[in-house]
Design a protein around this motif. Structure first.
Motif, PDB file in Angstrom:
ATOM      1  N   SER A  33     -30.442 -48.714 -22.980  1.00  0.00           N
ATOM      2  CA  SER A  33     -29.497 -49.215 -23.143  1.00  0.00           C
ATOM      3  C   SER A  33     -28.354 -50.404 -22.968  1.00  0.00           C
ATOM      4  O   SER A  33     -27.184 -50.354 -23.901  1.00  0.00           O
ATOM      5  N   GLU A  41     -27.351 -50.861 -26.864  1.00  0.00           N
ATOM      6  CA  GLU A  41     -26.959 -49.919 -27.289  1.00  0.00           C
ATOM      7  C   GLU A  41     -27.363 -47.892 -28.037  1.00  0.00           C
ATOM      8  O   GLU A  41     -27.242 -47.255 -28.659  1.00  0.00           O
ATOM      9  N   GLN A  42     -28.789 -48.546 -28.034  1.00  0.00           N
ATOM     10  CA  GLN A  42     -29.935 -47.270 -28.412  1.00  0.00           C
ATOM     11  C   GLN A  42     -30.047 -46.085 -27.249  1.00  0.00           C
ATOM     12  O   GLN A  42     -30.765 -45.936 -26.400  1.00  0.00           O
ATOM     13  N   LEU A  43     -29.075 -45.482 -26.830  1.00  0.00           N
ATOM     14  CA  LEU A  43     -28.711 -44.383 -25.914  1.00  0.00           C
ATOM     15  C   LEU A  43     -29.713 -43.335 -26.046  1.00  0.00           C
ATOM     16  O   LEU A  43     -30.014 -43.142 -24.962  1.00  0.00           O
ATOM     17  N   ASP A  44     -30.358 -42.828 -27.180  1.00  0.00           N
ATOM     18  CA  ASP A  44     -31.092 -42.464 -27.345  1.00  0.00           C
ATOM     19  C   ASP A  44     -32.626 -42.288 -26.488  1.00  0.00           C
ATOM     20  O   ASP A  44     -32.982 -41.904 -25.517  1.00  0.00           O
ATOM     21  N   ILE A  70     -25.557 -43.135 -19.304  1.00  0.00           N
ATOM     22  CA  ILE A  70     -25.621 -42.630 -19.893  1.00  0.00           C
ATOM     23  C   ILE A  70     -24.516 -41.430 -21.058  1.00  0.00           C
ATOM     24  O   ILE A  70     -24.513 -41.576 -22.074  1.00  0.00           O
ATOM     25  N   TYR A  71     -24.902 -40.004 -19.962  1.00  0.00           N
ATOM     26  CA  TYR A  71     -24.120 -39.374 -21.112  1.00  0.00           C
ATOM     27  C   TYR A  71     -22.666 -39.476 -21.142  1.00  0.00           C
ATOM     28  O   TYR A  71     -22.041 -38.901 -22.108  1.00  0.00           O
ATOM     29  N   ASP A  72     -21.884 -40.597 -19.906  1.00  0.00           N
ATOM     30  CA  ASP A  72     -20.885 -40.400 -20.091  1.00  0.00           C
ATOM     31  C   ASP A  72     -20.956 -41.729 -21.337  1.00  0.00           C
ATOM     32  O   ASP A  72     -19.630 -41.160 -21.838  1.00  0.00           O
ATOM     33  N   ARG A  73     -21.213 -42.728 -21.573  1.00  0.00           N
ATOM     34  CA  ARG A  73     -21.093 -43.700 -22.579  1.00  0.00           C
ATOM     35  C   ARG A  73     -21.190 -42.861 -24.066  1.00  0.00           C
ATOM     36  O   ARG A  73     -20.734 -42.743 -24.611  1.00  0.00           O
ATOM     37  N   GLN A  74     -21.686 -41.848 -24.265  1.00  0.00           N
ATOM     38  CA  GLN A  74     -22.541 -40.653 -24.775  1.00  0.00           C
ATOM     39  C   GLN A  74     -20.837 -39.821 -25.307  1.00  0.00           C
ATOM     40  O   GLN A  74     -20.604 -38.961 -26.302  1.00  0.00           O
ATOM     41  N   LYS A 112     -20.820 -36.964 -23.187  1.00  0.00           N
ATOM     42  CA  LYS A 112     -21.216 -35.732 -23.035  1.00  0.00           C
ATOM     43  C   LYS A 112     -20.327 -35.706 -20.823  1.00  0.00           C
ATOM     44  O   LYS A 112     -21.946 -35.521 -20.864  1.00  0.00           O
TER      45      LYS A 112
END
Length: 167
Positions: free
Chosen positions: A68, A71-74, A106-110, A112
């Motif tokens: 995280s 910034e490697q969110l996946d 993480i979803y929020d940052r993406q 989604k």
């Protein structure tokens, strides 16, 4: 014996698992995430060999945090879900609530938002069940922010107000 002073009744193998965790955390605090992940991978592997699922989940969760920050969110999601799967098998609801909150972030940052909302609500549900107040408060705030951003002001206000009532 000296071993008991530092590691209680842990076997040498168990102690090594926790040493790898400590090194992983040390490097993470130095922002040396690649080095940190090397130690968390060792922790995960060793913990699997001697069957300490809590340590395996901790290693996966810590790698989720590291990715995280990179910034490697996946990749972050991948490790959070691995940690969640282990904790679901062991019924550790406190850590499950934290993992769902992290997954929501993480979803929020993406961007989604529906997936973020679902994860936040799941975290909140678990946290309420076990009276995990810190997590309840965090969930209420992020849900309030999510609804505020969607211009659902009544919902946002309700979550923010509920968060203020937590003691």
């Amino acid at each position: 014996s000296k071993r008991n002073i530092f590691f209680g009744n842990k076997t040498p193998s168990e102690a090594l698992v926790w040493v790898e965790n400590a090194w992983g955390l040390y490097y993470a605090f130095q922002n040396a995430y690649d080095s940190s992940n090397i130690h968390f991978k060792k922790e995960y592997t060793l913990a699997g060999k001697i069957q300490i699922p809590r340590a395996q989940a901790a290693a996966m969760g810590n790698m989720g945090i590291n990715f995280s920050k990179l910034e490697q969110l996946d990749s972050s999601l991948h490790f959070y879900y691995q940690a969640l799967e282990i904790e679901e098998q062991n019924g550790n609801q406190r850590v499950m609530a934290n993992n769902y909150l992290n997954i929501g972030n993480i979803y929020d940052r993406q961007g989604k938002v529906p997936q973020a909302e679902e994860a936040y609500l799941k975290s909140l549900e678990i946290a309420r069940t076990i009276q995990f107040k810190r997590n309840i408060g965090n969930c209420l705030i992020v849900l309030g922010e999510l609804y505020r951003d969607r211009k659902e002001y009544d919902k946002a206000l309700a979550y923010f107000n509920e968060s203020l009532a937590i003691k």
